[in-house]
Design a protein around this motif. Structure first.
Motif, PDB file in Angstrom:
ATOM      1  N   ASN A  82      -5.327   4.194  -3.544  1.00 16.89           N
ATOM      2  CA  ASN A  82      -3.889   4.190  -3.768  1.00 16.89           C
ATOM      3  C   ASN A  82      -3.164   3.212  -2.854  1.00 16.89           C
ATOM      4  O   ASN A  82      -2.226   2.542  -3.277  1.00 16.89           O
ATOM      5  CB  ASN A  82      -3.314   5.596  -3.591  1.00 16.89           C
ATOM      6  N   ILE A  83      -3.606   3.122  -1.605  1.00 17.30           N
ATOM      7  CA  ILE A  83      -2.990   2.175  -0.673  1.00 17.30           C
ATOM      8  C   ILE A  83      -3.167   0.752  -1.169  1.00 17.30           C
ATOM      9  O   ILE A  83      -2.216  -0.028  -1.216  1.00 17.30           O
ATOM     10  CB  ILE A  83      -3.578   2.344   0.746  1.00 17.30           C
ATOM     11  N   VAL A  84      -4.375   0.401  -1.540  1.00 14.53           N
ATOM     12  CA  VAL A  84      -4.666  -0.967  -2.001  1.00 14.53           C
ATOM     13  C   VAL A  84      -3.941  -1.255  -3.311  1.00 14.53           C
ATOM     14  O   VAL A  84      -3.347  -2.319  -3.477  1.00 14.53           O
ATOM     15  CB  VAL A  84      -6.187  -1.175  -2.129  1.00 14.53           C
ATOM     16  N   ASN A  85      -3.960  -0.320  -4.243  1.00 13.84           N
ATOM     17  CA  ASN A  85      -3.296  -0.530  -5.523  1.00 13.84           C
ATOM     18  C   ASN A  85      -1.785  -0.672  -5.380  1.00 13.84           C
ATOM     19  O   ASN A  85      -1.151  -1.438  -6.103  1.00 13.84           O
ATOM     20  CB  ASN A  85      -3.620   0.578  -6.511  1.00 13.84           C
ATOM     21  N   THR A  86      -1.202   0.082  -4.465  1.00 12.52           N
ATOM     22  CA  THR A  86       0.234   0.015  -4.235  1.00 12.52           C
ATOM     23  C   THR A  86       0.600  -1.310  -3.607  1.00 12.52           C
ATOM     24  O   THR A  86       1.555  -1.944  -3.959  1.00 12.52           O
ATOM     25  CB  THR A  86       0.709   1.183  -3.348  1.00 12.52           C
TER      26      THR A  86
END
Length: 86
Positions: A82-86
């Motif tokens: 989620n961190i990378v995708n955000t």
């Protein structure tokens, strides 16, 4: 060879760990690093999803992310994803 040291950009693992605040805070910290990427530079992001460390390698120019986990048959940590995708 002299420029190789500039190819790697470290990311402070303390700023992306789950105890470091909200998902948006941790995503912004990673994003700030990636915005400063120069050419073919890549970033090493050590991350502890619980129990052991994994390494995330981000190449902004190529828009690739590699998730390196030494334990077999593991899934990509949802929080880091989620961190990378955000």
């Amino acid at each position: 060879m002299a420029n190789m040291v500039n190819l790697v950009g470290p990311v402070d693992s303390g700023q992306v760990r789950s105890q470091s605040g909200t998902l948006s805070y941790r995503s912004k910290h990673l994003s700030d690093h990636l915005k400063n990427a120069d050419g073919d530079q890549f970033y090493l992001v050590p991350y502890n999803p619980g129990g052991h460390w994994v390494l995330i390698i981000v190449r902004p120019a190529k828009e690739t992310v590699n998730y390196m986990d030494s334990l077999p048959n593991r899934f990509v940590d949802a929080d880091m994803k989620n961190i990378v995708n955000t």
